[in-house]
Structure formats: C-alpha cells, structure tokens
Write a protein that holds these residues in place. Structure first.
Motif: not given
Length: 229
Positions: A28, A203, A229
C-alpha cells in the motif's frame, strides 16, 4: 515444557498472520509512493508546457507589434522603456539622469521620424489608389485592365498587414494547440498507467482534474488523487 511449546506455537501463529498484513501494508505504501512520484512528474510536465505556451504567446504578440509598428519602431520603444526604467533607478544621480534624458529625447525624435515615414507611405498609397480610381472612372475604356491591375496591387500593399496577421495567428494557434494536446495526452497516459499500478498495490485512485492556463486558453489536466484502499 508445555508452557514453552505453547508460547512458541502462539508466536508462530502470530507471525503467520502478521506477515501478510505487513506485506499488504508495504504494498500500500509503495502504491502511495507511485502516485506521489507520478504527480510530481505530471506537475513538471504541466509547468514546462505552460512555460512553452507563454513563450509562444510572447513571440506572437511581438510579431504582431512588429507588423503593426515596424521592426524599427518596436526596437526604439523597447529602448525607450529601458531608458525610463534606468532613469527611475538613477534618482540620486544627477549626471546619469542628464545622460538618460538626452538619450530619451533622441529616441523620441527617431520614433517620430519612423512614424512619419510610415504615415507618409500610407498616404502615398491612398493617393495613388484615388488617382488610379479617378482615371478608371473618367476614362473612355482605354487601359482599363492596366488601371484595375494597378489598383489591385496598391490595395494589396495597403492590406499586407492583414495577411501577415492571419499568417502569424494561424501559426500561433497551431503551435499552441499542439503544445496543449501533447501535454494533455502525455499526462493522461501517466495518470492512467499509475492508477492501474497503484490498484495492484491495494490503492484506489482516480484522475483529479484541475484547470490550467496555457497562454490564453484554459484546459483541464489530470493529476491523481487517492479515493480508497
């Protein structure tokens, strides 16, 4: 012994669960970094295109001034503006002020002479057109074609500025449109490619359109913003 085994088993279970979570968190963060890097590159591309557009406009306006006033007059006016600026900066220097005032007077005299030359040429052309038109109207049919050709040529000289305006305007518009199209397409591709890469890292992002001025035109350009996300 059982207690020790129990602790070791718990630690193993914890690590087995936590490792994917840590990996996901790392992915992420990499996705965020991809977006930040792309946005910096997009901003740089936009800035370069804006600078190019402003330069195209400045050159175009200078060309128009030269057509309207003539190269020599534009040059003299630029010299006059610089001399005035220098004069303002030399408030406490009497000698320098005297020199600059003298220079300004000389420039203004030259400007008047150049403007007088241009006005004289225009007047002369108009007089020739009027004369040829009078001959054509009062003639008995002789040399009609010659007189018409002469009038057309004189009018063409008088209207040369319009043709030059059109040429410069078309070139400026074409070059400006190309500069805008190039940066629009390039940054849109950068945005879309980065959004796809960031999605693989967990993301979610999208194009975040912003209005940008390129010379005398406003265009929507597309940096990236995170939406989840």
């Amino acid at each position: 012994m059982k207690k020790v085994l129990s602790i070791l088993f718990s630690a193993a279970v914890f690590l087995g669960i936590a490792s994917p979570a840590f990996a996901a968190g790392d992915d992420y963060q990499k996705g965020i970094e991809l977006i930040e890097k792309a946005n910096k590159e997009i901003d740089k591309k936009i800035e370069e295109a804006v600078t190019k557009a402003d330069k195209l406009q400045a050159d175009y306006l200078l060309d128009i001034r030269k057509i309207e006033e003539g190269d020599q007059i534009v040059k003299l006016k630029n010299e006059s503006e610089k001399a005035l600026s220098d004069l303002e900066a030399a408030k406490n220097n009497v000698k320098k002020q005297e020199e600059l005032n003298k220079k300004l007077a000389e420039i203004n005299t030259k400007l008047e002479e150049e403007q007088a030359k241009i006005n004289s040429k225009i007047t002369e052309l108009n007089e020739e057109i009027n004369k040829a038109t009078g001959q054509l109207l009062s003639g008995d049919g002789k040399d009609v074609q010659k007189l018409e050709d002469k009038i057309n040529k004189l009018n063409q000289k008088l209207n040369e500025k319009s043709a030059k305006y059109d040429e410069k305007t078309k070139r400026f518009t074409k070059d400006l449109d190309k500069a805008i199209t190039d940066v629009y397409e390039e940054t849109l591709k950068m945005s879309n490619d980065t959004i796809k890469k960031a999605a693989k890292k967990g993301v979610q992002a999208e194009c975040s359109w912003k209005l940008v001025r390129f010379a005398d035109k406003w265009v929507w350009i597309d940096p990236i913003r995170i939406v989840g996300c």
